[in-house]
Design an enzyme around this catalytic site. Structure first.
Site, PDB file in Angstrom:
ATOM      1  N   HIS A 134       0.830  -1.208   0.000  1.00 11.71           N
ATOM      2  CA  HIS A 134       0.000   0.000   0.000  1.00 11.71           C
ATOM      3  C   HIS A 134       0.864   1.257   0.000  1.00 11.71           C
ATOM      4  O   HIS A 134       0.479   2.272  -0.584  1.00 11.71           O
ATOM      5  CB  HIS A 134      -0.924  -0.001   1.220  1.00 11.71           C
ATOM      6  N   ASP A 135       2.007   1.199   0.647  1.00 11.45           N
ATOM      7  CA  ASP A 135       2.896   2.356   0.672  1.00 11.45           C
ATOM      8  C   ASP A 135       3.478   2.621  -0.713  1.00 11.45           C
ATOM      9  O   ASP A 135       3.460   3.753  -1.204  1.00 11.45           O
ATOM     10  CB  ASP A 135       4.020   2.131   1.681  1.00 11.45           C
ATOM     11  N   GLY A 154       5.071   6.162  -4.397  1.00 11.45           N
ATOM     12  CA  GLY A 154       6.324   5.439  -4.235  1.00 11.45           C
ATOM     13  C   GLY A 154       6.553   4.931  -2.822  1.00 11.45           C
ATOM     14  O   GLY A 154       5.818   5.249  -1.891  1.00 11.45           O
TER      15      GLY A 154
END
Length: 331
Positions: A76-77, A82
């Site tokens: 998810h990050d 990025g």
């Protein structure tokens, strides 16, 4: 050409080269190193990997659900601006507060590792690199193979809940999934491989119960669900029941990392719609087939490769971003 003109030409070429290099680094790398490298902290914080591993191991031993949580956190990050730990920043309008991230877990593990690292080598290791290492360690602790994690990311300064609209969703058609991955420099094989991370972890009934009863207003279940599997899912998620109840994404293997996830997809036992479509759509089915009948070694090798590739999506390096002292807030 005179000497002065020659000097001006050389100077212009140097300027153009420098500009091109700066732009390339500023855009991040979508498949290569992007300024990251194995052993980045070998001289500045040589114990970084062991410190993160210890924090993850303690947490997973106490609560096995932390492992898939940390793996999802990295995914998810990276998909939002990025791999820059922007998912860790607290606030009412940050990524962390957004609906798609509301069920993530393991944030306290990152905080624990960061606290120890700040004691050992203050101001050196980014939160983004801790997230990347924790994802790898979570896979290993659940039986998957290890891989070398490229490090050197810096932490982002921006975190907006609205950006999470770009995350792949549980009900995305295959065409949308392929497009979202392609936007990050990831191909269809990467998509199928990375979704294999669902071999560990669970999903809330609220994310898939619509498939069980009145799918697309048909008064029946999603035809991609094996009829023999349907009674089990309905028993776990009765119509109008507790939407927060958790169900294994890879039946009978929620705490064990391996290729059984793909066997379940082939057998119509995919729990969430986006997973099930990997088998029913020809564009992705052939990659699922490639992981069938294997001991798991091929999947493990491909998963590590795809994680390295994803881990270099639009990374911030050099003077970009910052090294946060506390992962939950910018400096």
């Amino acid at each position: 050409m005179g000497f002065s003109s020659l000097n001006k030409t050389v100077a212009l070429l140097v300027l153009l080269l420098a500009t091109f290099t700066t732009l390339s680094l500023g855009q991040g790398n979508r498949g290569g190193g992007g300024g990251t490298q194995v052993g980045f902290y070998s001289s500045t914080c040589p114990r970084v990997e062991s410190i993160v591993r210890s924090a993850v191991e303690s947490a997973v031993q106490a609560n096995p659900t932390i492992a898939p949580g940390l793996l999802r956190m990295f995914f998810h990050d990276c998909f939002i601006n990025g791999c820059d730990a922007s998912i860790l920043i607290d606030g009412p309008t940050t990524e962390k507060s957004a609906g798609p991230n509301s069920l993530l877990r393991g944030f306290e593990v990152i905080d624990a590792a960061k606290s120890q690292l700040e004691t050992t080598c203050p101001g050196v290791v980014s939160c983004a690199d801790i997230v990347a290492l924790a994802a790898r360690d979570s896979v290993v602790l659940t039986g998957g193979h290890s891989w070398q994690v490229r490090l050197g990311r810096r932490d982002g300064l921006v975190s907006q809940a609205s950006d999470t609209a770009n995350l792949p969703a549980f009900n995305d058609p295959i065409g949308v999934q392929i497009s979202k991955f392609a936007d990050k420099g990831l191909n269809t094989q990467d998509l199928v491989t990375l979704v294999g991370g669902h071999t560990i972890g669970t999903a809330a009934c609220s994310l898939f119960s619509y498939r069980l009863y009145n799918f697309n207003n048909t008064n029946g279940p999603d035809p991609d669900i094996n009829p023999a599997f349907l009674p089990l899912l309905r028993a776990l998620c009765p119509n109008g029941g507790d939407g927060s109840r958790r169900v294994a994404l890879d039946t009978s293997s929620e705490n064990s990392f391996g290729s059984s996830f793909y066997e379940n997809l082939r057998n119509g036992r995919g729990v969430i719609e986006s997973d099930a479509k990997l088998w029913s759509d020809q564009r992705t089915q052939r990659y699922v087939q490639g992981f069938l009948g294997q001991s798991g070694s091929r999947f493990n090798a491909e998963f590590g490769r795809a994680m390295v590739k994803m881990g270099n999506i639009e990374v911030k390096t050099g003077r970009q971003g910052e090294i946060r002292r506390v992962c939950t807030a910018t400096n």
